[in-house]
Design a protein around this motif. Structure first.
Motif, mmCIF file in Angstrom:
data_model
loop_
_atom_site.group_PDB
_atom_site.id
_atom_site.type_symbol
_atom_site.label_atom_id
_atom_site.label_comp_id
_atom_site.label_asym_id
_atom_site.label_seq_id
_atom_site.Cartn_x
_atom_site.Cartn_y
_atom_site.Cartn_z
ATOM 1 N N ILE A 154 6.845 17.092 -0.479
ATOM 2 C CA ILE A 154 7.929 16.597 -1.318
ATOM 3 C C ILE A 154 7.917 17.316 -2.661
ATOM 4 C CG2 ILE A 154 8.885 14.555 -2.466
ATOM 5 C CD1 ILE A 154 7.521 12.857 -0.299
ATOM 6 N N THR A 155 8.988 18.052 -2.928
ATOM 7 C CA THR A 155 9.115 18.761 -4.203
ATOM 8 C C THR A 155 10.434 18.476 -4.905
ATOM 9 O OG1 THR A 155 9.980 20.707 -3.055
ATOM 10 C CG2 THR A 155 7.597 20.649 -3.483
ATOM 11 N N ASN A 156 11.368 17.837 -4.228
ATOM 12 C CA ASN A 156 12.666 17.550 -4.839
ATOM 13 C C ASN A 156 12.505 16.522 -5.955
ATOM 14 O OD1 ASN A 156 15.204 15.602 -4.851
ATOM 15 N ND2 ASN A 156 15.897 17.670 -4.302
ATOM 16 N N LYS A 157 12.963 16.871 -7.146
ATOM 17 C CA LYS A 157 12.733 16.010 -8.310
ATOM 18 C C LYS A 157 13.402 14.647 -8.163
ATOM 19 C CE LYS A 157 13.405 15.679 -13.314
ATOM 20 N NZ LYS A 157 12.585 14.472 -13.339
ATOM 21 N N ASN A 158 14.622 14.606 -7.690
ATOM 22 C CA ASN A 158 15.304 13.313 -7.566
ATOM 23 C C ASN A 158 14.559 12.381 -6.614
ATOM 24 O OD1 ASN A 158 17.429 13.816 -9.347
ATOM 25 N ND2 ASN A 158 18.688 14.775 -7.755
ATOM 26 N N PHE A 159 14.084 12.933 -5.499
ATOM 27 C CA PHE A 159 13.372 12.095 -4.537
ATOM 28 C C PHE A 159 12.021 11.648 -5.094
ATOM 29 C CE2 PHE A 159 11.090 11.628 -0.314
ATOM 30 C CZ PHE A 159 11.673 10.404 -0.025
ATOM 31 N N ILE A 160 11.317 12.543 -5.795
ATOM 32 C CA ILE A 160 10.041 12.176 -6.415
ATOM 33 C C ILE A 160 10.245 11.081 -7.457
ATOM 34 C CG2 ILE A 160 8.224 13.010 -7.971
ATOM 35 C CD1 ILE A 160 8.400 15.688 -6.471
ATOM 36 N N ASP A 161 11.268 11.243 -8.302
ATOM 37 C CA ASP A 161 11.530 10.228 -9.326
ATOM 38 C C ASP A 161 11.878 8.891 -8.696
ATOM 39 O OD1 ASP A 161 11.093 12.224 -11.117
ATOM 40 O OD2 ASP A 161 13.160 12.386 -11.831
ATOM 41 N N TYR A 162 12.596 8.932 -7.571
ATOM 42 C CA TYR A 162 12.966 7.695 -6.882
ATOM 43 C C TYR A 162 11.731 6.998 -6.312
ATOM 44 C CZ TYR A 162 15.655 4.549 -3.865
ATOM 45 O OH TYR A 162 16.186 3.426 -3.251
ATOM 46 N N ILE A 163 10.877 7.766 -5.647
ATOM 47 C CA ILE A 163 9.640 7.195 -5.101
ATOM 48 C C ILE A 163 8.789 6.605 -6.221
ATOM 49 C CG2 ILE A 163 7.422 7.783 -4.028
ATOM 50 C CD1 ILE A 163 8.897 9.846 -2.351
ATOM 51 N N PHE A 164 8.667 7.341 -7.323
ATOM 52 C CA PHE A 164 7.856 6.866 -8.445
ATOM 53 C C PHE A 164 8.418 5.560 -9.012
ATOM 54 C CE2 PHE A 164 6.679 6.524 -12.881
ATOM 55 C CZ PHE A 164 5.326 6.791 -12.853
ATOM 56 N N THR A 165 9.718 5.502 -9.204
ATOM 57 C CA THR A 165 10.334 4.306 -9.785
ATOM 58 C C THR A 165 10.174 3.101 -8.866
ATOM 59 O OG1 THR A 165 11.951 5.715 -10.902
ATOM 60 C CG2 THR A 165 12.450 3.368 -10.766
ATOM 61 N N ARG A 166 10.406 3.303 -7.570
ATOM 62 C CA ARG A 166 10.226 2.187 -6.624
ATOM 63 C C ARG A 166 8.758 1.744 -6.585
ATOM 64 N NH1 ARG A 166 14.786 3.200 -7.019
ATOM 65 N NH2 ARG A 166 14.392 1.628 -8.617
ATOM 66 N N SER A 167 7.847 2.702 -6.690
ATOM 67 C CA SER A 167 6.421 2.365 -6.673
ATOM 68 C C SER A 167 6.030 1.562 -7.906
ATOM 69 C CB SER A 167 5.575 3.641 -6.586
ATOM 70 O OG SER A 167 5.837 4.332 -5.391
ATOM 71 N N LEU A 168 6.616 1.885 -9.048
ATOM 72 C CA LEU A 168 6.352 1.090 -10.251
ATOM 73 C C LEU A 168 6.823 -0.357 -10.065
ATOM 74 C CD1 LEU A 168 7.067 3.111 -13.526
ATOM 75 C CD2 LEU A 168 4.895 2.244 -12.661
ATOM 76 N N GLU A 169 7.932 -0.523 -9.362
ATOM 77 C CA GLU A 169 8.405 -1.888 -9.083
ATOM 78 C C GLU A 169 7.381 -2.644 -8.236
ATOM 79 O OE1 GLU A 169 12.147 -1.138 -7.230
ATOM 80 O OE2 GLU A 169 13.177 -0.700 -9.118
ATOM 81 N N VAL A 170 6.813 -1.955 -7.246
ATOM 82 C CA VAL A 170 5.771 -2.578 -6.420
ATOM 83 C C VAL A 170 4.541 -2.884 -7.264
ATOM 84 C CG1 VAL A 170 4.239 -2.247 -4.447
ATOM 85 C CG2 VAL A 170 6.605 -1.426 -4.352
ATOM 86 N N ALA A 171 4.163 -1.946 -8.131
ATOM 87 C CA ALA A 171 3.007 -2.154 -9.003
ATOM 88 C C ALA A 171 3.195 -3.389 -9.860
ATOM 89 C CB ALA A 171 2.791 -0.915 -9.881
ATOM 90 N N LEU A 172 4.407 -3.597 -10.346
ATOM 91 C CA LEU A 172 4.693 -4.796 -11.141
ATOM 92 C C LEU A 172 4.547 -6.055 -10.299
ATOM 93 C CD1 LEU A 172 7.771 -3.961 -13.431
ATOM 94 C CD2 LEU A 172 5.550 -4.843 -14.156
ATOM 95 N N CYS A 173 5.070 -6.010 -9.084
ATOM 96 C CA CYS A 173 5.024 -7.197 -8.213
ATOM 97 C C CYS A 173 3.593 -7.609 -7.889
ATOM 98 C CB CYS A 173 5.778 -6.914 -6.911
ATOM 99 S SG CYS A 173 7.566 -6.806 -7.097
ATOM 100 N N PHE A 174 2.712 -6.618 -7.696
ATOM 101 C CA PHE A 174 1.348 -6.896 -7.265
ATOM 102 C C PHE A 174 0.318 -6.725 -8.378
ATOM 103 C CE2 PHE A 174 3.661 -6.020 -3.396
ATOM 104 C CZ PHE A 174 3.181 -6.972 -2.517
#
Length: 394
Positions: free
Chosen positions: A196-216
């Motif tokens: 994975i090198t596409n910036k938009n997809f990386i930023d999306y994965i990172f942002t969704r992961s931060l949401e999970v980090a907040l939940c847990f």
């Protein structure tokens, strides 16, 4: 008695919590042992033996093993002793009581996390989100966010991102789902194995992961600063994180800037001082820099950052010697060599930094003793919610 004997003893005796490391590999791994001393690869690795880090570290390993002070001498000792023996030697010398392992690097013949529990009481897992996404995309035909979220929430101590390596730290937390889907299509079009090198997809994965980090209530470790040549250092300056840090949705996240953000240590210190969600970790800077570089980078971290936000790690990887080298220093207490706690740099560097802070009037000796215990163990125990019993220093 020497004025700073109390501080020396505190630094030497504290048992370490290694908050960021990687898997150890088998002795017959294709990963060459010279990689223990450098982030270089390819032709650049041939110059590694001429670095200050190599010359210092090789002597320290040979002293620990009682072997000939040469690369071939240390390698021969490793082969004759076996991996179990040298790992036990390095970990006992380092006095590591807990390790958090990012197992997202696919080293040849790496040992799983369970194997490392033979050498230290507590071993936790740090989940590298880009590696997980690539693994999912390699294994299944349909990639969905719910699958990703369920997977990363399963029994881990924290998350980690290498966005700095792939597209840089100027993360767009408002990237649209459409842009992410187009990025995903580009990634899949490139074929497998997925990278994975596409910036938009990386930023999306990172942002969704931060949401999970907040939940847990999980922290997010973030590569910042130097690394191997795959990294564009210009994009690894943590100041690029401003958009993320100003996003109110993630103001309660806990983000750890790894590797002292070197050479951006002052910038990292500033961010930790003004953003409550930013914490610091100085693994890899110790022991990969020169002695002067290690001391100056840790001093820069402490120029503004609260001591309670600064944590130790080895960033040990592949070779047990990297865990030893990343840890202690010969602070020349009145003990025999075998009575010293071994390992080679972090204790020495932290002692020097805290002693100088006492000399400058920034800390009293009791405050410096407390700071040493915080940096080497207590901060990480509290931050990662580890069940580690600290042995008090009399």
């Amino acid at each position: 008695m020497e004025k700073y004997a109390e501080l020396r003893e505190a630094v030497e005796k504290v048992e370490l919590v290694d908050a960021h490391a990687h898997n150890i590999v088998a002795l017959d791994s294709a990963f060459p042992f010279i990689g223990c001393f450098s982030e270089a690869n390819g032709d650049a690795l041939s110059y590694a033996t001429h670095s200050l880090c190599f010359k210092r570290s090789l002597r320290e390993i040979a002293e620990l093993y009682g072997s000939e002070v040469s690369l071939s001498g240390v390698e021969e000792y490793r082969r004759c002793s076996g991996l179990q023996s040298i790992t036990s030697t390095c970990f006992k010398a380092a006095r590591i009581t807990a390790i958090l392992i990012d197992d997202g690097i696919d080293f040849d013949k790496k040992h799983d996390i369970q194997w490392h529990r033979n050498f230290t009481p507590i071993v936790g897992r740090i989940l590298r989100i880009e590696h997980l996404a690539e693994k999912i995309l390699d294994e299944v035909s349909n990639f969905g966010l719910p699958t990703f979220m369920v997977t990363i929430a399963d029994g881990i101590s924290g998350l980690k991102s290498i966005a700095a390596y792939r597209s840089g730290l100027e993360i767009n937390t408002n990237v649209s789902r459409q842009d992410a889907e187009e990025g995903l299509a580009e990634v899949l079009y490139a074929g497998k194995p997925v990278r994975i090198t596409n910036k938009n997809f990386i930023d999306y994965i990172f942002t969704r992961s931060l949401e999970v980090a907040l939940c847990f209530d999980l922290p997010m470790q973030l590569h910042t600063g130097f690394g191997d040549r795959d990294l564009d250092l210009r994009l690894a300056n943590p100041l690029h994180l401003r958009t993320l840090l100003e996003d109110k949705r993630f103001s309660k996240c806990r983000i750890v800037l790894l590797h002292a953000s070197y050479p951006f240590s002052k910038e990292a210190s500033y961010l930790a001082s003004v953003y409550p969600q930013v914490y610091l970790d100085f693994g890899l800077a110790i022991p990969k820099l020169s002695t002067h570089g290690m001391i100056s980078s840790v001093k820069e971290l402490l120029e503004l950052a609260p001591i309670k936000k600064v944590m130790f790690s080895t960033d040990g990887y592949a070779f047990p010697e990297t865990f030893y080298l990343g840890q202690s220093g010969d602070i020349s207490l009145c003990w025999t060599y075998r009575d010293k706690v071994g390992a080679k740099k972090a204790r020495e560097v932290v002692f020097t930094v805290l002693r100088d802070a006492c000399i400058d009037g920034d800390l009293s000796i009791p405050e410096a003793v407390e700071a040493a215990e915080d940096i080497f163990a207590k901060n990480a125990i509290q931050f990662y919610k580890l069940n580690v019993a600290m042995k008090s220093i009399d």
